[in-house]
Design a protein around this motif. Structure first.
Motif, PDB file in Angstrom:
ATOM      1  N   ASP A   1      10.558 -40.671  -6.060  1.00 46.23           N
ATOM      2  CA  ASP A   1      10.164 -40.448  -4.535  1.00 46.23           C
ATOM      3  C   ASP A   1       8.421 -40.612  -4.528  1.00 46.23           C
ATOM      4  N   LEU A   2       8.029 -41.823  -4.021  1.00 46.36           N
ATOM      5  CA  LEU A   2       6.722 -41.924  -3.754  1.00 46.36           C
ATOM      6  C   LEU A   2       5.850 -40.972  -2.950  1.00 46.36           C
ATOM      7  N   ASP A   3       6.700 -40.170  -2.156  1.00 43.89           N
ATOM      8  CA  ASP A   3       6.158 -39.032  -1.206  1.00 43.89           C
ATOM      9  C   ASP A   3       5.811 -37.754  -2.157  1.00 43.89           C
ATOM     10  N   ALA A   4       6.315 -37.827  -3.280  1.00 46.64           N
ATOM     11  CA  ALA A   4       6.307 -36.529  -4.343  1.00 46.64           C
ATOM     12  C   ALA A   4       4.775 -36.384  -4.654  1.00 46.64           C
ATOM     13  N   THR A   5       4.291 -35.028  -4.722  1.00 44.38           N
ATOM     14  CA  THR A   5       2.822 -34.771  -5.137  1.00 44.38           C
ATOM     15  C   THR A   5       2.854 -34.293  -6.375  1.00 44.38           C
ATOM     16  N   ASN A   6       1.443 -34.367  -7.313  1.00 47.57           N
ATOM     17  CA  ASN A   6       1.646 -34.154  -8.486  1.00 47.57           C
ATOM     18  C   ASN A   6       0.806 -32.674  -8.686  1.00 47.57           C
ATOM     19  N   ALA A   7      -0.503 -32.874  -8.059  1.00 40.39           N
ATOM     20  CA  ALA A   7      -1.102 -31.337  -8.206  1.00 40.39           C
ATOM     21  C   ALA A   7      -1.868 -31.309  -6.980  1.00 40.39           C
ATOM     22  N   GLU A   8      -1.357 -31.516  -5.628  1.00 37.23           N
ATOM     23  CA  GLU A   8      -2.335 -31.235  -4.593  1.00 37.23           C
ATOM     24  C   GLU A   8      -2.316 -29.668  -4.397  1.00 37.23           C
ATOM     25  N   SER A   9      -1.506 -29.008  -4.975  1.00 36.22           N
ATOM     26  CA  SER A   9      -1.792 -27.518  -4.605  1.00 36.22           C
ATOM     27  C   SER A   9      -1.013 -27.159  -5.880  1.00 36.22           C
ATOM     28  N   ILE A  10      -1.447 -25.452  -5.915  1.00 39.46           N
ATOM     29  CA  ILE A  10      -0.920 -24.736  -7.204  1.00 39.46           C
ATOM     30  C   ILE A  10       0.333 -24.731  -7.195  1.00 39.46           C
ATOM     31  N   ASP A  11       1.243 -24.754  -6.171  1.00 37.60           N
ATOM     32  CA  ASP A  11       2.793 -24.898  -6.281  1.00 37.60           C
ATOM     33  C   ASP A  11       3.352 -26.041  -6.657  1.00 37.60           C
ATOM     34  N   ASP A  12       2.510 -27.120  -7.057  1.00 38.99           N
ATOM     35  CA  ASP A  12       2.928 -28.462  -7.388  1.00 38.99           C
ATOM     36  C   ASP A  12       3.284 -28.311  -8.997  1.00 38.99           C
ATOM     37  N   PHE A  13       2.818 -27.180  -9.515  1.00 35.52           N
ATOM     38  CA  PHE A  13       2.925 -26.831 -11.076  1.00 35.52           C
ATOM     39  C   PHE A  13       4.362 -26.251 -11.149  1.00 35.52           C
ATOM     40  N   THR A  14       5.010 -26.627 -12.289  1.00 29.93           N
ATOM     41  CA  THR A  14       6.371 -26.113 -12.229  1.00 29.93           C
ATOM     42  C   THR A  14       6.237 -24.488 -12.763  1.00 29.93           C
ATOM     43  N   TRP A  15       7.481 -23.844 -12.659  1.00 31.34           N
ATOM     44  CA  TRP A  15       7.488 -22.487 -13.168  1.00 31.34           C
ATOM     45  C   TRP A  15       6.824 -22.362 -14.712  1.00 31.34           C
ATOM     46  N   LYS A  16       7.396 -23.354 -15.427  1.00 28.66           N
ATOM     47  CA  LYS A  16       6.894 -23.071 -17.030  1.00 28.66           C
ATOM     48  C   LYS A  16       5.389 -23.426 -16.798  1.00 28.66           C
ATOM     49  N   GLU A  17       4.715 -24.168 -16.223  1.00 28.16           N
ATOM     50  CA  GLU A  17       3.237 -24.331 -16.294  1.00 28.16           C
ATOM     51  C   GLU A  17       2.597 -22.991 -15.746  1.00 28.16           C
ATOM     52  N   LEU A  18       3.120 -22.242 -14.668  1.00 27.64           N
ATOM     53  CA  LEU A  18       2.531 -21.081 -14.078  1.00 27.64           C
ATOM     54  C   LEU A  18       2.886 -20.126 -15.152  1.00 27.64           C
ATOM     55  N   LEU A  19       3.939 -19.826 -16.073  1.00 31.54           N
ATOM     56  CA  LEU A  19       4.182 -19.122 -16.853  1.00 31.54           C
ATOM     57  C   LEU A  19       3.220 -19.118 -17.991  1.00 31.54           C
ATOM     58  N   ASP A  20       2.847 -20.594 -18.287  1.00 32.69           N
ATOM     59  CA  ASP A  20       1.656 -20.855 -19.459  1.00 32.69           C
ATOM     60  C   ASP A  20       0.349 -20.204 -19.277  1.00 32.69           C
ATOM     61  N   GLN A  21       0.002 -19.952 -17.955  1.00 31.31           N
ATOM     62  CA  GLN A  21      -1.221 -19.626 -17.240  1.00 31.31           C
ATOM     63  C   GLN A  21      -0.952 -17.885 -17.685  1.00 31.31           C
ATOM     64  N   ASP A  22      -0.270 -17.426 -17.246  1.00 26.35           N
ATOM     65  CA  ASP A  22       0.036 -16.008 -17.734  1.00 26.35           C
ATOM     66  C   ASP A  22       0.275 -15.539 -19.022  1.00 26.35           C
ATOM     67  N   ALA A  23       0.585 -16.571 -19.835  1.00 24.20           N
ATOM     68  CA  ALA A  23       0.760 -16.400 -21.420  1.00 24.20           C
ATOM     69  C   ALA A  23      -0.480 -16.312 -22.071  1.00 24.20           C
TER      70      ALA A  23
END
Length: 721
Positions: free
Chosen positions: A277-299
């Motif tokens: 989907d060309l409308d999908a965003t990559n890192a426009e906001s912090i919620d574009d990161f996956t749950w695992k990438e958010l977990l990485d930050q806390d780990a």
């Protein structure tokens, strides 16, 4: 109670506290547990707000948990590269878990078993064993924390101090240390206050504390009077720690364990795809990161191992992997608290991460290899690189490389008709794999096809194949750039286009195996092409993709294939042809990415050369600087990664200046080190040779038609034409 102790060894749990104090403790414990549970729930709920991860991170969960438990309890990843820190952390972990289990056992006896049975198992041999084990493991806990305090404050270990070091780090380690020491002080005061019950000698640390207190003049009566204050101080600190666990750095104790459970064994070598989907965003906001990438930050524990391992940071580039992960975490927490929104990544202006920081990454995976809690830096870094591509915030030279690939199918911008001209001077023209079936389909790659220095490597390898009578062929001008590095710079759709073109070429050929000159191509063919979902792009009028996804094929780096040829005796080498003293550089994409360390070394030894290992070798190898698009960019750095690596070769190997040749097995490494040899002033000190050039020289010597061993220049040998 003292009479009871005389009959059966035990100890009163709330000695001197009284009913009101006991009720207050239970109330505070309930509050602490409630705060802990609520805080943990909010953390998990926050992860759920992140994007769904494209990988199934929780498949075969029991096996994942068992594997993670083995990793965590053994502290294997923490011992790698730093044995002292690993053992100290193991002591802290084992001690902490023992104390946690001990507290749980005591709670079960008091609040479950006792009320149900009117009895207690916290007596006799059980109590004595319990006391001894808890004292012993608690001592390890305190010793481990003592090592941490020494390294942080006395030795001032540099990697423990960075931009994100704060009072929270101090509070965390001191709180744990005071919990350990406070437990022994509480025990010692009780033993002295109870006038040294004989059986308490099993609590050998607490007994020693009691003896010390007695030695400085503390009487049993004074100890008994002081005990409630000491007990409450220790208890309140323990309950406050429990409540604070999900609120700050201590949460890494849980997040890192979860991170190990959810890890992807192929992280880095296999990047996650992007939606069609060309409308999908990559890192426009912090919620574009996956749950695992958010977990990485806390780990992230702020340990700095990734910072120490990062060649970009060592070269002075504006990248510190730890800072990037923690900057994202701090921004997420700021936004959750109502803070101002800014760009995640941008070239200029206000942003969480600057574009130059991401451009500095060499995609070498050193940070991931060094991380003890399985943070997958490259997933987050690639997401931000993709955002830079979406925004057009790209280095000019990288844009030129993209343009060359889009227009000509290669990063040099050369006509595809000239792709196979490197083979013009060979005795036999390579088979056209588009027309004849072959055993090995050889993907030559961009640099061996168009770069003059690397053409010599391609000709050397072709002659090796010819000498061994290998049935091989090439795709000629149907071969295009593999796309590995444009993907790591963030151009996912261009990567898909290149993959589609190459897969179509593969499907038009009949072959048994693919052999690659370049470890970058080896990695992407083996790990990423089979993961590309071409069917998702089938309806895109701008892209031509195969009808079906690629099932893959056996893929090898050429050193793996030639190692088998040498073992079979098909090259006639006896292992005494050359007598150079050489060192070998492990390419990131061959070694750290794909675990191949021995094949190139076996080939070097097969020529008779003496191999002196680099101090940083195998998984600790230091990147040449060319990965992640670094080959296309210009950086103001001194020394360059390639220069530092060559300095290491001539100064830090066991044989020092006796090293004559710097051996590589990657075309990008050849290019970077030839450049570093000139800019670093190493032209008179060492030569850059590919393993293939070393082999063909040895073969020529064995056949009697080459330069005698130890004389001449391998780069100007018969392999050079």
């Amino acid at each position: 109670m003292l009479l009871l102790q005389a009959d059966a060894p035990t100890r009163p749990t709330f000695w001197g506290i009284g009913p009101v104090g006991k009720a207050a403790f239970y109330y505070l414990a309930a509050v602490a547990i409630a705060v802990f549970l609520l805080g943990s729930y909010r953390r998990v709920a926050r992860y759920a707000e992140g994007r769904e991860d494209p990988l199934n991170r929780l498949d075969d969960l029991p096996q994942r948990v068992v594997g993670a438990a083995g990793t965590i309890l053994s502290n294997r990843t923490l011992r790698d590269g730093d044995l002292v820190a690993g053992l100290a952390h193991a002591f802290v972990l084992w001690g902490f878990l023992t104390l946690l289990i001990a507290t749980t056992i005591l709670g079960i006896d008091m609040d479950v078993y006792g009320p149900l049975t009117g009895d207690s198992f916290f007596v006799g041999d059980f109590y004595l064993s319990y006391s001894f084990v808890v004292d012993a493991m608690g001592l390890l806990f305190v010793v481990g924390l003592g090592v941490f305090l020494y390294r942080r404050y006395a030795a001032r270990d540099g990697r423990l101090w960075g931009r994100h070091t704060s009072a929270e780090d101090d509070l965390f380690v001191w709180a744990l240390f005071l919990l350990g020491v406070g437990g022994y002080l509480t025990e010692g005061v009780r033993i002295l206050g109870q006038n040294f019950p004989d059986f308490e000698t099993v609590s050998f640390v607490g007994w020693a504390v009691a003896v010390a207190l007695d030695g400085v003049g503390v009487t049993p009566a004074a100890a008994e009077a002081a005990y409630p204050l000491v007990w409450w101080s220790h208890s309140i600190l323990a309950l406050a720690f429990v409540a604070a666990l999900p609120l700050g750095k201590p949460f890494h104790m849980l997040a890192s364990a979860a991170n190990v459970v959810a890890r992807d064994e192929d992280a880095g070598r296999r990047l996650p795809g992007v939606p069609a989907d060309l409308d999908a965003t990559n890192a426009e906001s912090i919620d574009d990161f996956t749950w695992k990438e958010l977990l990485d930050q806390d780990a992230c524990t702020n340990c700095g191992r990734c910072s120490t391992a990062c060649p970009a940071k060592a070269a002075g580039r504006p990248l510190d992997p730890r800072d990037v992960i923690l900057d994202l975490k701090n921004y997420r927490e700021s936004r959750d608290a109502g803070g101002e929104a800014v760009d995640i990544v941008a070239d200029g202006g206000r942003s969480v991460i600057d574009a130059e920081t991401m451009e500095s990454c060499m995609s070498c995976m050193a940070c991931m290899d060094a991380c003890p809690v399985e943070i997958e830096h490259l997933d987050s870094f690639t997401r931000m690189n993709r955002q830079l591509v979406d925004q057009g915030d790209l280095d000019r030279n990288v844009q030129d490389a993209f343009q060359n690939v889009m227009q000509q199918g290669n990063t040099f911008g050369e006509s595809q008709r000239t792709r196979a001209q490197w083979a013009d001077d060979l005795d036999a023209e390579p088979t056209d794999a588009r027309e004849e079936s072959v055993e090995y389909l050889w993907y030559v790659g961009d640099y061996p096809s168009f770069d003059d220095r690397n053409k010599r490597v391609a000709r050397s390898l072709a002659r090796i194949f010819e000498r061994a009578d290998v049935d091989y062929g090439i795709c000629y001008d149907d071969e295009v750039y593999d796309g590995n590095d444009v993907r790591r710079v963030g151009e996912e759709f261009l990567f898909v286009e290149q993959a589609a073109t190459m897969v179509s070429a593969f499907e038009d050929c009949e072959f048994e195996r693919i052999v690659c000159t370049d470890p970058h191509a080896f990695n992407t063919f083996d790990n990423e092409y089979p993961e590309v979902d071409f069917e998702a792009f089938a309806d895109d009028p701008m892209m031509e993709v195969p009808e079906d996804n690629w099932d893959g094929a056996p893929v090898f780096h050429w050193t793996q294939v030639v190692e088998d040829l040498v073992d079979e005796g098909r090259l006639g080498l006896r292992g005494d042809e050359l007598d150079y003293t050489v060192t070998y550089h492990d390419p990131c994409h061959l070694g750290r990415y794909n675990g191949e360390y021995e094949a190139p070394r076996d080939l070097v030894r097969a020529t008779g050369c003496e191999l002196a290992e680099m101090p940083r070798n195998r998984s600790d190898s230091f990147c040449c600087g060319g990965g992640g698009g670094g080959l296309w960019m210009e950086f103001d750095e001194d020394p360059k990664p390639s220069e530092e690596r060559l300095r290491e070769a001539v100064e830090d190997t066991a044989v020092g200046p006796a090293v004559e040749k710097f051996v590589v097995a990657c075309p990008m490494c050849t290019t970077m080190f030839e450049d570093g040899r000139k800019t670093g002033g190493f032209e008179d000190d060492i030569e850059i040779v590919d393993v293939a050039e070393l082999l063909i020289e040895a073969i020529e010597v064995r056949e009697g038609g080459g330069v005698p061993a130890g004389e001449g220049d391998a780069a100007a040998s018969p392999a050079d034409d």
